[in-house]
Design a protein around this motif. Structure first.
Motif, PDB file in Angstrom:
ATOM      1  N   TYR A  20       0.831  -1.198   0.000  1.00 53.94           N
ATOM      2  CA  TYR A  20       0.000   0.000   0.000  1.00 53.94           C
ATOM      3  C   TYR A  20       0.870   1.254   0.000  1.00 53.94           C
ATOM      4  O   TYR A  20       1.780   1.395   0.804  1.00 53.94           O
ATOM      5  CB  TYR A  20      -0.924   0.012   1.227  1.00 53.94           C
ATOM      6  N   HIS A  21       0.604   2.150  -0.928  1.00 49.20           N
ATOM      7  CA  HIS A  21       1.335   3.423  -1.005  1.00 49.20           C
ATOM      8  C   HIS A  21       0.331   4.548  -0.826  1.00 49.20           C
ATOM      9  O   HIS A  21      -0.475   4.827  -1.719  1.00 49.20           O
ATOM     10  CB  HIS A  21       2.052   3.551  -2.342  1.00 49.20           C
ATOM     11  N   ASP A  22       0.402   5.204   0.309  1.00 51.09           N
ATOM     12  CA  ASP A  22      -0.528   6.292   0.628  1.00 51.09           C
ATOM     13  C   ASP A  22      -0.192   7.512  -0.224  1.00 51.09           C
ATOM     14  O   ASP A  22       0.957   7.928  -0.314  1.00 51.09           O
ATOM     15  CB  ASP A  22      -0.415   6.639   2.115  1.00 51.09           C
ATOM     16  N   ARG A  23      -1.207   8.076  -0.862  1.00 49.36           N
ATOM     17  CA  ARG A  23      -1.005   9.251  -1.708  1.00 49.36           C
ATOM     18  C   ARG A  23      -1.081  10.544  -0.916  1.00 49.36           C
ATOM     19  O   ARG A  23      -1.034  11.625  -1.478  1.00 49.36           O
ATOM     20  CB  ARG A  23      -2.043   9.286  -2.822  1.00 49.36           C
TER      21      ARG A  23
END
Length: 127
Positions: A20-23
């Motif tokens: 998961y890559h938080d924007r």
């Protein structure tokens, strides 16, 4: 049942660390309403208000613009026009042409703006 929950927590933790890559704030950009964006634009415009310079005589304005046109140097103009926020309008560009009391200013985006000398309050070369 507790063992099952612990393995789910471990799986979730691994997912957030690995996949998961938080924007960040980008994901909230779509939630701004047009009223919010216009209010933000007005607020930012008010922060960079330029002090009004004294009105230069038309002869001096014409002389400065002609010299800038001859030298192909960019100029910074203050106009006798107020924007929506009651702030003096400024324009930067290169004088592309002069005709009696009209000038053609080439703006940074390769557009042109046509002005009369009476619309100009103050002119300075950008060095």
């Amino acid at each position: 049942m507790i063992l099952h929950q612990a393995s789910d927590d471990k799986l979730a933790t691994e997912f957030f660390h690995r996949d998961y890559h938080d924007r960040g704030m980008l994901k909230w950009g779509g939630f701004y309403l047009s009223d919010h964006t216009s209010a933000l634009a007005k607020m930012h415009a008010a922060e960079r208000v330029e002090q009004a310079q004294p009105q230069q005589p038309l002869t001096e304005i014409g002389r400065e613009l002609a010299a800038a046109w001859h030298a192909q140097q960019p100029v910074h103009l203050q106009l006798n026009i107020l924007d929506d926020n009651q702030v003096i309008t400024t324009v930067d560009g290169i004088v592309a042409g002069v005709n009696e009391d009209h000038i053609v200013l080439q703006l940074a985006n390769d557009r042109f703006r046509y002005l009369t000398l009476t619309e100009i309050r103050w002119v300075a070369w950008v060095r």
